[in-house]
Motif scaffolding. Sequence first.
Motif, PDB file in Angstrom:
ATOM      1  N   ASP A  11      49.168  46.595  31.450  1.00  0.00           N
ATOM      2  CA  ASP A  11      49.805  45.362  31.760  1.00  0.00           C
ATOM      3  C   ASP A  11      51.230  45.664  31.360  1.00  0.00           C
ATOM      4  O   ASP A  11      51.443  44.943  33.291  1.00  0.00           O
ATOM      5  CB  ASP A  11      50.010  45.263  30.102  1.00  0.00           C
ATOM      6  CG  ASP A  11      50.741  43.616  29.834  1.00  0.00           C
ATOM      7  OD1 ASP A  11      50.118  42.439  30.195  1.00  0.00           O
ATOM      8  OD2 ASP A  11      51.823  43.400  29.405  1.00  0.00           O
ATOM      9  N   LYS A  15      52.286  43.627  35.569  1.00  0.00           N
ATOM     10  CA  LYS A  15      53.287  43.479  35.544  1.00  0.00           C
ATOM     11  C   LYS A  15      54.729  43.373  36.819  1.00  0.00           C
ATOM     12  O   LYS A  15      55.305  42.431  37.188  1.00  0.00           O
ATOM     13  CB  LYS A  15      53.902  42.814  33.819  1.00  0.00           C
ATOM     14  CG  LYS A  15      53.345  41.305  33.671  1.00  0.00           C
ATOM     15  CD  LYS A  15      53.804  41.516  32.295  1.00  0.00           C
ATOM     16  CE  LYS A  15      52.821  40.942  31.221  1.00  0.00           C
ATOM     17  NZ  LYS A  15      52.997  40.178  30.103  1.00  0.00           N
ATOM     18  N   GLU A  47      46.994  38.090  37.796  1.00  0.00           N
ATOM     19  CA  GLU A  47      47.379  37.600  35.932  1.00  0.00           C
ATOM     20  C   GLU A  47      45.598  37.295  36.028  1.00  0.00           C
ATOM     21  O   GLU A  47      45.969  37.103  34.718  1.00  0.00           O
ATOM     22  CB  GLU A  47      48.135  36.519  36.772  1.00  0.00           C
ATOM     23  CG  GLU A  47      49.765  36.467  37.002  1.00  0.00           C
ATOM     24  CD  GLU A  47      50.407  35.717  37.511  1.00  0.00           C
ATOM     25  OE1 GLU A  47      49.720  33.884  37.807  1.00  0.00           O
ATOM     26  OE2 GLU A  47      51.104  35.913  37.732  1.00  0.00           O
ATOM     27  N   ASP A  48      45.437  36.456  36.789  1.00  0.00           N
ATOM     28  CA  ASP A  48      43.667  36.826  35.334  1.00  0.00           C
ATOM     29  C   ASP A  48      43.027  38.144  34.995  1.00  0.00           C
ATOM     30  O   ASP A  48      42.169  38.303  34.364  1.00  0.00           O
ATOM     31  CB  ASP A  48      42.208  36.143  36.641  1.00  0.00           C
ATOM     32  CG  ASP A  48      42.928  34.293  37.253  1.00  0.00           C
ATOM     33  OD1 ASP A  48      43.968  34.069  36.595  1.00  0.00           O
ATOM     34  OD2 ASP A  48      42.305  34.126  38.432  1.00  0.00           O
ATOM     35  N   LYS A  51      44.349  38.633  32.099  1.00  0.00           N
ATOM     36  CA  LYS A  51      44.056  37.778  31.272  1.00  0.00           C
ATOM     37  C   LYS A  51      42.846  38.322  30.688  1.00  0.00           C
ATOM     38  O   LYS A  51      42.398  38.001  29.217  1.00  0.00           O
ATOM     39  CB  LYS A  51      43.458  36.463  31.417  1.00  0.00           C
ATOM     40  CG  LYS A  51      44.999  35.633  31.698  1.00  0.00           C
ATOM     41  CD  LYS A  51      44.910  34.281  32.769  1.00  0.00           C
ATOM     42  CE  LYS A  51      45.804  33.695  32.446  1.00  0.00           C
ATOM     43  NZ  LYS A  51      45.918  32.552  33.377  1.00  0.00           N
ATOM     44  N   CYS A  53      42.065  40.830  30.463  1.00  0.00           N
ATOM     45  CA  CYS A  53      42.005  42.149  29.399  1.00  0.00           C
ATOM     46  C   CYS A  53      42.550  41.639  28.328  1.00  0.00           C
ATOM     47  O   CYS A  53      41.684  42.474  26.931  1.00  0.00           O
ATOM     48  CB  CYS A  53      43.336  42.843  30.239  1.00  0.00           C
ATOM     49  SG  CYS A  53      42.286  44.209  31.282  1.00  0.00           S
ATOM     50  N   ASP A  54      42.965  40.778  27.843  1.00  0.00           N
ATOM     51  CA  ASP A  54      43.246  39.902  26.934  1.00  0.00           C
ATOM     52  C   ASP A  54      41.851  39.237  26.135  1.00  0.00           C
ATOM     53  O   ASP A  54      42.046  39.905  24.568  1.00  0.00           O
ATOM     54  CB  ASP A  54      44.633  39.422  26.398  1.00  0.00           C
ATOM     55  CG  ASP A  54      45.904  39.372  27.273  1.00  0.00           C
ATOM     56  OD1 ASP A  54      46.073  40.945  26.598  1.00  0.00           O
ATOM     57  OD2 ASP A  54      46.491  38.993  27.669  1.00  0.00           O
ATOM     58  N   GLU A  55      40.962  39.319  26.777  1.00  0.00           N
ATOM     59  CA  GLU A  55      40.378  38.371  25.990  1.00  0.00           C
ATOM     60  C   GLU A  55      39.486  39.002  25.567  1.00  0.00           C
ATOM     61  O   GLU A  55      38.409  39.552  24.119  1.00  0.00           O
ATOM     62  CB  GLU A  55      39.254  37.395  26.832  1.00  0.00           C
ATOM     63  CG  GLU A  55      40.090  36.552  27.478  1.00  0.00           C
ATOM     64  CD  GLU A  55      39.374  35.762  28.819  1.00  0.00           C
ATOM     65  OE1 GLU A  55      38.109  35.941  28.889  1.00  0.00           O
ATOM     66  OE2 GLU A  55      40.143  35.103  28.466  1.00  0.00           O
TER      67      GLU A  55
END
Length: 67
Positions: A11, A15, A47-48, A51, A53-55
Amino acid sequence: MIRTHFHNLLDKKVKELVESRSASLARGAAADYAEYKYTVGYLSGLEDALKICDEIEGEADERSSAS
């Protein structure tokens, strides 16, 4: 959601890259419109990926909680 060390590092690095590339675009680094569009798409893809990775991490947390 408990984030792994890997996820935190990923992350942070992504970023930093997005910030750097965005600043570069803002300074007019793109040679033409095609390069600009490519870079914007690249940033959107990063950015996708974060997302996703978070999911995935959220799904893993749910599975471990259910066990």
